[in-house]
Write an enzyme that holds these catalytic residues in place. Sequence first.
Site: not given
Length: 359
Positions: A294, A296-298, A318
Amino acid sequence: MRRLDGHDGGGQPLRTALALSLVTGEPFEMTNVRGNRSTPGLKAQHVACVSVAAAVSNAEVEGGEVGSSRLRFSPRNIRTDSVEVAVGTAGSATLVCETVLPAAVALDDPLSLAVTGGTDVRWSPPADYLRYAKRPLCSAFGVDFGVSVPRRGFYPAGGGRLSLRIKPAEPTPLALSRRTEPDELRVYSVASESLADAAVAERQVEGVRDALAEAGVELPVHASVSSVESDSPGSVVVVVARGGEDERGGDGSASLVAGFDAYGERGTPAEAVGSRAAASFLDWLRGDAPVDRHMADQLLVWVALAGGRVRIPAVTDHVRTNLDVIRAFGYDVTLRAGDDSDGDSGAGSGAVVESDGGR
Protein backbone atom coordinates in the site's frame (compact mmCIF):
# COMPACT_ATOMS: atom_id res chain seq x y z
CA MET A 1 -5.66 20.91 -19.88
CA ARG A 2 -4.37 17.40 -19.16
CA ARG A 3 -6.61 14.74 -20.74
CA LEU A 4 -6.90 11.54 -18.71
CA ASP A 5 -8.82 8.27 -19.07
CA GLY A 6 -10.01 6.95 -15.70
CA HIS A 7 -11.39 3.64 -16.94
CA ASP A 8 -8.85 1.52 -15.03
CA GLY A 9 -7.57 1.71 -11.48
CA GLY A 10 -10.60 2.74 -9.42
CA GLY A 11 -10.24 5.90 -7.35
CA GLN A 12 -6.43 5.97 -7.22
CA PRO A 13 -5.90 7.65 -10.63
CA LEU A 14 -8.40 10.34 -9.62
CA ARG A 15 -6.64 11.03 -6.31
CA THR A 16 -3.26 11.16 -8.02
CA ALA A 17 -4.57 13.54 -10.67
CA LEU A 18 -6.05 15.82 -8.02
CA ALA A 19 -2.80 15.79 -6.04
CA LEU A 20 -0.64 16.68 -9.05
CA SER A 21 -3.10 19.33 -10.17
CA LEU A 22 -2.76 20.96 -6.75
CA VAL A 23 1.04 20.85 -6.97
CA THR A 24 1.43 22.01 -10.57
CA GLY A 25 -1.55 24.34 -10.82
CA GLU A 26 -2.48 22.58 -14.07
CA PRO A 27 -6.12 21.71 -14.88
CA PHE A 28 -7.20 18.28 -16.05
CA GLU A 29 -10.17 16.48 -17.50
CA MET A 30 -10.78 12.83 -16.62
CA THR A 31 -13.31 10.79 -18.59
CA ASN A 32 -14.57 7.24 -17.91
CA VAL A 33 -14.03 7.75 -14.18
CA ARG A 34 -13.94 4.30 -12.53
CA GLY A 35 -15.30 2.93 -15.80
CA ASN A 36 -14.36 -0.68 -15.12
CA ARG A 37 -16.18 -0.83 -11.78
CA SER A 38 -19.61 -2.42 -11.31
CA THR A 39 -20.94 1.04 -10.35
CA PRO A 40 -18.93 3.47 -12.51
CA GLY A 41 -18.47 7.13 -11.78
CA LEU A 42 -17.74 9.06 -8.60
CA LYS A 43 -18.85 7.68 -5.25
CA ALA A 44 -19.30 9.80 -2.12
CA GLN A 45 -15.71 9.38 -0.94
CA HIS A 46 -14.35 10.40 -4.37
CA VAL A 47 -16.60 13.46 -4.35
CA ALA A 48 -15.11 14.31 -0.94
CA CYS A 49 -11.59 14.10 -2.41
CA VAL A 50 -12.65 16.43 -5.22
CA SER A 51 -14.34 18.79 -2.76
CA VAL A 52 -11.37 19.13 -0.45
CA ALA A 53 -8.93 19.53 -3.36
CA ALA A 54 -11.20 22.23 -4.79
CA ALA A 55 -11.47 23.99 -1.43
CA VAL A 56 -7.69 23.94 -0.95
CA SER A 57 -7.00 25.33 -4.43
CA ASN A 58 -10.10 27.49 -5.02
CA ALA A 59 -10.71 25.34 -8.09
CA GLU A 60 -13.47 25.43 -10.69
CA VAL A 61 -15.09 21.99 -10.95
CA GLU A 62 -17.41 20.44 -13.49
CA GLY A 63 -18.86 16.97 -12.95
CA GLY A 64 -17.98 16.72 -9.26
CA GLU A 65 -21.19 14.98 -8.15
CA VAL A 66 -21.95 11.38 -7.21
CA GLY A 67 -22.30 9.18 -10.30
CA SER A 68 -20.44 11.51 -12.65
CA SER A 69 -18.09 9.75 -15.09
CA ARG A 70 -16.46 12.96 -16.34
CA LEU A 71 -14.58 15.48 -14.20
CA ARG A 72 -12.98 18.81 -15.12
CA PHE A 73 -10.79 20.31 -12.40
CA SER A 74 -9.14 23.73 -12.75
CA PRO A 75 -7.16 24.91 -9.68
CA ARG A 76 -6.39 28.56 -9.08
CA ASN A 77 -4.38 29.41 -5.94
CA ILE A 78 -3.55 27.37 -2.84
CA ARG A 79 -5.18 28.59 0.38
CA THR A 80 -3.97 27.74 3.86
CA ASP A 81 -6.88 28.59 6.12
CA SER A 82 -8.63 25.64 7.76
CA VAL A 83 -10.64 23.32 5.50
CA GLU A 84 -13.42 20.98 6.63
CA VAL A 85 -15.06 18.25 4.56
CA ALA A 86 -17.64 15.56 5.34
CA VAL A 87 -17.19 12.33 3.39
CA GLY A 88 -20.60 11.02 4.42
CA THR A 89 -21.41 7.74 6.19
CA ALA A 90 -18.28 5.59 6.23
CA GLY A 91 -16.43 6.96 3.21
CA SER A 92 -12.68 6.92 3.80
CA ALA A 93 -11.27 9.97 5.59
CA THR A 94 -7.70 8.71 5.17
CA LEU A 95 -7.95 8.61 1.37
CA VAL A 96 -9.07 12.24 1.42
CA CYS A 97 -5.95 13.08 3.43
CA GLU A 98 -3.78 11.11 1.01
CA THR A 99 -5.12 13.22 -1.85
CA VAL A 100 -4.10 16.52 -0.26
CA LEU A 101 -0.74 15.59 1.32
CA PRO A 102 1.38 16.26 -1.81
CA ALA A 103 0.16 19.88 -1.70
CA ALA A 104 2.85 20.29 0.98
CA VAL A 105 5.36 21.15 -1.76
CA ALA A 106 3.17 24.08 -2.89
CA LEU A 107 2.42 25.55 0.55
CA ASP A 108 3.84 28.74 2.01
CA ASP A 109 2.10 28.21 5.37
CA PRO A 110 0.72 25.15 7.18
CA LEU A 111 -2.63 23.79 6.03
CA SER A 112 -5.17 22.37 8.51
CA LEU A 113 -7.76 19.85 7.34
CA ALA A 114 -10.62 18.19 9.27
CA VAL A 115 -12.44 15.25 7.69
CA THR A 116 -15.53 13.49 9.04
CA GLY A 117 -16.52 10.03 7.86
CA GLY A 118 -14.86 6.64 8.12
CA THR A 119 -11.49 6.76 9.84
CA ASP A 120 -11.11 2.97 9.77
CA VAL A 121 -12.94 1.26 6.91
CA ARG A 122 -12.13 -1.55 4.51
CA TRP A 123 -10.32 -0.92 1.21
CA SER A 124 -8.49 2.08 2.67
CA PRO A 125 -5.62 2.75 5.10
CA PRO A 126 -6.64 2.83 8.78
CA ALA A 127 -6.03 6.03 10.72
CA ASP A 128 -3.22 4.35 12.68
CA TYR A 129 -1.49 3.36 9.43
CA LEU A 130 -1.45 7.04 8.49
CA ARG A 131 -0.18 8.01 11.96
CA TYR A 132 2.36 5.29 12.69
CA ALA A 133 3.52 4.04 9.29
CA LYS A 134 3.16 6.77 6.66
CA ARG A 135 3.90 9.79 8.85
CA PRO A 136 7.34 8.66 10.13
CA LEU A 137 8.36 7.40 6.69
CA CYS A 138 7.42 10.71 5.04
CA SER A 139 9.29 12.57 7.76
CA ALA A 140 12.48 10.74 6.74
CA PHE A 141 12.44 12.49 3.35
CA GLY A 142 11.36 15.89 4.64
CA VAL A 143 7.55 15.83 4.58
CA ASP A 144 6.06 16.55 8.00
CA PHE A 145 2.42 16.45 8.98
CA GLY A 146 0.47 15.96 12.17
CA VAL A 147 -2.48 13.59 12.57
CA SER A 148 -5.06 13.27 15.32
CA VAL A 149 -8.18 11.11 15.54
CA PRO A 150 -10.69 12.76 17.90
CA ARG A 151 -13.32 10.14 17.09
CA ARG A 152 -13.26 6.79 15.29
CA GLY A 153 -15.61 6.01 12.43
CA PHE A 154 -16.36 2.40 11.40
CA TYR A 155 -18.66 0.98 8.72
CA PRO A 156 -21.55 1.59 8.12
CA ALA A 157 -22.35 4.75 10.13
CA GLY A 158 -18.95 6.45 9.94
CA GLY A 159 -19.19 9.53 12.13
CA GLY A 160 -15.47 9.63 12.83
CA ARG A 161 -13.23 12.67 12.68
CA LEU A 162 -9.65 12.91 11.49
CA SER A 163 -7.56 16.08 11.69
CA LEU A 164 -4.50 16.72 9.55
CA ARG A 165 -1.98 19.58 9.67
CA ILE A 166 0.41 19.72 6.73
CA LYS A 167 3.61 21.76 6.90
CA PRO A 168 5.28 23.31 3.84
CA ALA A 169 7.89 20.88 2.52
CA GLU A 170 10.91 20.69 0.28
CA PRO A 171 11.34 16.90 0.14
CA THR A 172 14.70 15.30 -0.42
CA PRO A 173 15.13 12.42 -2.89
CA LEU A 174 13.79 9.12 -1.56
CA ALA A 175 16.40 6.45 -0.81
CA LEU A 176 14.43 3.25 -0.31
CA SER A 177 16.18 0.76 -2.55
CA ARG A 178 17.48 -1.54 0.19
CA ARG A 179 15.68 -2.91 3.20
CA THR A 180 16.85 -2.67 6.77
CA GLU A 181 15.67 -5.78 8.56
CA PRO A 182 13.00 -5.11 11.20
CA ASP A 183 14.10 -5.18 14.82
CA GLU A 184 10.70 -4.62 16.43
CA LEU A 185 6.98 -4.68 15.78
CA ARG A 186 4.43 -2.24 17.15
CA VAL A 187 0.82 -3.35 17.23
CA TYR A 188 -2.03 -0.84 17.48
CA SER A 189 -5.30 -2.60 18.24
CA VAL A 190 -8.55 -0.62 18.46
CA ALA A 191 -12.12 -1.73 19.12
CA SER A 192 -15.41 -0.01 19.92
CA GLU A 193 -16.44 0.31 23.56
CA SER A 194 -19.39 -1.98 22.80
CA LEU A 195 -16.85 -4.79 22.17
CA ALA A 196 -14.86 -4.22 25.37
CA ASP A 197 -16.54 -7.04 27.31
CA ALA A 198 -15.48 -9.46 24.59
CA ALA A 199 -11.88 -8.16 24.86
CA VAL A 200 -11.73 -7.81 21.07
CA ALA A 201 -8.79 -5.39 21.01
CA GLU A 202 -6.74 -7.59 23.36
CA ARG A 203 -7.54 -10.76 21.41
CA GLN A 204 -6.48 -9.14 18.14
CA VAL A 205 -3.05 -8.62 19.67
CA GLU A 206 -3.03 -12.26 20.81
CA GLY A 207 -3.74 -13.28 17.22
CA VAL A 208 -0.71 -11.32 16.01
CA ARG A 209 1.57 -12.84 18.65
CA ASP A 210 0.34 -16.39 18.01
CA ALA A 211 0.83 -16.09 14.24
CA LEU A 212 4.37 -14.81 14.72
CA ALA A 213 5.20 -17.60 17.16
CA GLU A 214 3.81 -20.23 14.79
CA ALA A 215 6.00 -18.84 11.99
CA GLY A 216 9.05 -18.86 14.24
CA VAL A 217 9.56 -15.10 14.05
CA GLU A 218 11.18 -13.78 17.21
CA LEU A 219 10.85 -10.00 17.33
CA PRO A 220 9.94 -7.73 20.25
CA VAL A 221 6.23 -6.86 20.02
CA HIS A 222 5.05 -3.64 21.67
CA ALA A 223 1.25 -3.46 21.79
CA SER A 224 -1.14 -0.55 22.29
CA VAL A 225 -4.78 -1.46 23.01
CA SER A 226 -7.61 1.09 22.82
CA SER A 227 -11.35 1.04 23.47
CA VAL A 228 -13.10 3.91 21.66
CA GLU A 229 -16.47 5.53 21.21
CA SER A 230 -18.01 5.07 17.76
CA ASP A 231 -21.37 5.27 16.01
CA SER A 232 -21.01 1.72 14.65
CA PRO A 233 -19.23 -1.20 16.33
CA GLY A 234 -15.95 -2.12 14.73
CA SER A 235 -12.31 -3.01 15.23
CA VAL A 236 -8.99 -2.68 13.46
CA VAL A 237 -5.43 -3.81 14.08
CA VAL A 238 -2.29 -2.27 12.55
CA VAL A 239 1.13 -3.95 12.70
CA VAL A 240 4.09 -1.63 12.07
CA ALA A 241 7.55 -3.08 11.40
CA ARG A 242 10.40 -0.80 12.41
CA GLY A 243 14.15 -1.08 12.10
CA GLY A 244 17.38 0.87 11.65
CA GLU A 245 18.73 3.65 13.83
CA ASP A 246 19.63 6.17 11.12
CA GLU A 247 17.14 7.99 8.94
CA ARG A 248 19.14 7.19 5.85
CA GLY A 249 22.21 5.11 5.08
CA GLY A 250 24.83 5.65 2.40
CA ASP A 251 24.04 2.31 0.77
CA GLY A 252 20.49 3.25 -0.25
CA SER A 253 18.91 1.89 2.92
CA ALA A 254 16.60 3.91 5.15
CA SER A 255 15.05 3.64 8.55
CA LEU A 256 12.42 0.95 8.10
CA VAL A 257 8.71 1.65 8.54
CA ALA A 258 6.18 -0.72 6.96
CA GLY A 259 2.55 -1.25 7.94
CA PHE A 260 0.04 -4.09 7.75
CA ASP A 261 -3.59 -4.07 8.83
CA ALA A 262 -6.81 -6.02 9.15
CA TYR A 263 -10.38 -5.05 10.00
CA GLY A 264 -12.78 -6.89 12.24
CA GLU A 265 -15.78 -8.56 10.63
CA ARG A 266 -19.00 -9.93 12.08
CA GLY A 267 -18.56 -13.66 12.62
CA THR A 268 -14.74 -13.56 12.44
CA PRO A 269 -12.91 -14.25 15.75
CA ALA A 270 -10.74 -11.36 16.90
CA GLU A 271 -7.72 -13.68 17.01
CA ALA A 272 -8.20 -14.40 13.29
CA VAL A 273 -8.22 -10.66 12.55
CA GLY A 274 -4.85 -10.27 14.26
CA SER A 275 -3.54 -13.35 12.49
CA ARG A 276 -4.54 -11.87 9.13
CA ALA A 277 -2.52 -8.69 9.77
CA ALA A 278 0.45 -10.79 10.87
CA ALA A 279 0.16 -12.91 7.72
CA SER A 280 0.51 -9.79 5.57
CA PHE A 281 3.66 -8.87 7.49
CA LEU A 282 5.08 -12.39 7.10
CA ASP A 283 4.39 -12.38 3.36
CA TRP A 284 6.23 -9.05 3.03
CA LEU A 285 9.11 -10.36 5.16
CA ARG A 286 9.81 -13.05 2.57
CA GLY A 287 10.62 -10.38 -0.03
CA ASP A 288 13.26 -7.66 -0.08
CA ALA A 289 11.27 -4.44 -0.53
CA PRO A 290 11.62 -1.81 2.22
CA VAL A 291 7.98 -0.71 1.87
CA ASP A 292 4.65 -2.54 1.97
CA ARG A 293 2.32 -2.82 -1.04
CA HIS A 294 0.00 0.00 0.00
CA MET A 295 2.86 2.37 0.76
CA ALA A 296 4.34 1.57 -2.65
CA ASP A 297 1.20 2.97 -4.33
CA GLN A 298 1.26 6.07 -2.16
CA LEU A 299 4.97 6.85 -2.64
CA LEU A 300 4.88 6.98 -6.45
CA VAL A 301 3.78 10.63 -6.44
CA TRP A 302 6.61 11.49 -4.04
CA VAL A 303 9.19 9.76 -6.26
CA ALA A 304 7.95 11.95 -9.13
CA LEU A 305 8.04 15.16 -7.07
CA ALA A 306 11.25 14.64 -5.10
CA GLY A 307 13.18 12.11 -7.18
CA GLY A 308 15.05 9.08 -5.86
CA ARG A 309 14.55 5.33 -5.88
CA VAL A 310 12.05 3.04 -4.19
CA ARG A 311 12.03 -0.74 -4.38
CA ILE A 312 8.42 -1.92 -4.31
CA PRO A 313 7.21 -5.46 -3.54
CA ALA A 314 5.04 -5.93 -6.64
CA VAL A 315 3.91 -4.27 -9.84
CA THR A 316 0.16 -4.19 -9.32
CA ASP A 317 -2.54 -2.73 -11.55
CA HIS A 318 -2.69 0.17 -9.07
CA VAL A 319 1.01 0.86 -9.64
CA ARG A 320 0.63 0.82 -13.43
CA THR A 321 -2.44 3.07 -13.58
CA ASN A 322 -0.92 5.43 -11.02
CA LEU A 323 2.24 5.75 -13.11
CA ASP A 324 0.14 6.42 -16.22
CA VAL A 325 -1.41 9.47 -14.53
CA ILE A 326 1.94 10.69 -13.19
CA ARG A 327 3.51 10.46 -16.64
CA ALA A 328 0.48 12.21 -18.18
CA PHE A 329 1.40 15.22 -16.02
CA GLY A 330 4.86 15.21 -17.60
CA TYR A 331 6.91 13.55 -14.87
CA ASP A 332 9.69 11.22 -15.97
CA VAL A 333 9.36 8.13 -13.77
CA THR A 334 10.98 4.81 -14.66
CA LEU A 335 9.78 1.37 -13.63
CA ARG A 336 12.42 -1.35 -13.79
CA ALA A 337 12.36 -5.04 -12.96
CA GLY A 338 13.65 -6.05 -9.55
CA ASP A 339 17.08 -6.92 -10.92
CA ASP A 340 17.39 -3.36 -12.31
CA SER A 341 17.22 -4.64 -15.89
CA ASP A 342 15.33 -2.63 -18.50
CA GLY A 343 11.61 -2.98 -18.98
CA ASP A 344 8.56 -3.37 -16.81
CA SER A 345 8.25 -6.46 -14.67
CA GLY A 346 5.17 -8.63 -14.64
CA ALA A 347 2.52 -8.43 -11.95
CA GLY A 348 3.51 -10.23 -8.79
CA SER A 349 7.25 -9.49 -8.96
CA GLY A 350 9.20 -6.72 -7.31
CA ALA A 351 10.50 -3.66 -9.09
CA VAL A 352 12.38 -0.40 -8.67
CA VAL A 353 10.72 2.96 -9.33
CA GLU A 354 13.08 5.88 -9.89
CA SER A 355 13.05 9.49 -11.03
CA ASP A 356 15.23 12.57 -11.02
CA GLY A 357 12.26 14.60 -9.84
CA GLY A 358 11.90 16.50 -13.11
CA ARG A 359 9.42 16.93 -15.95
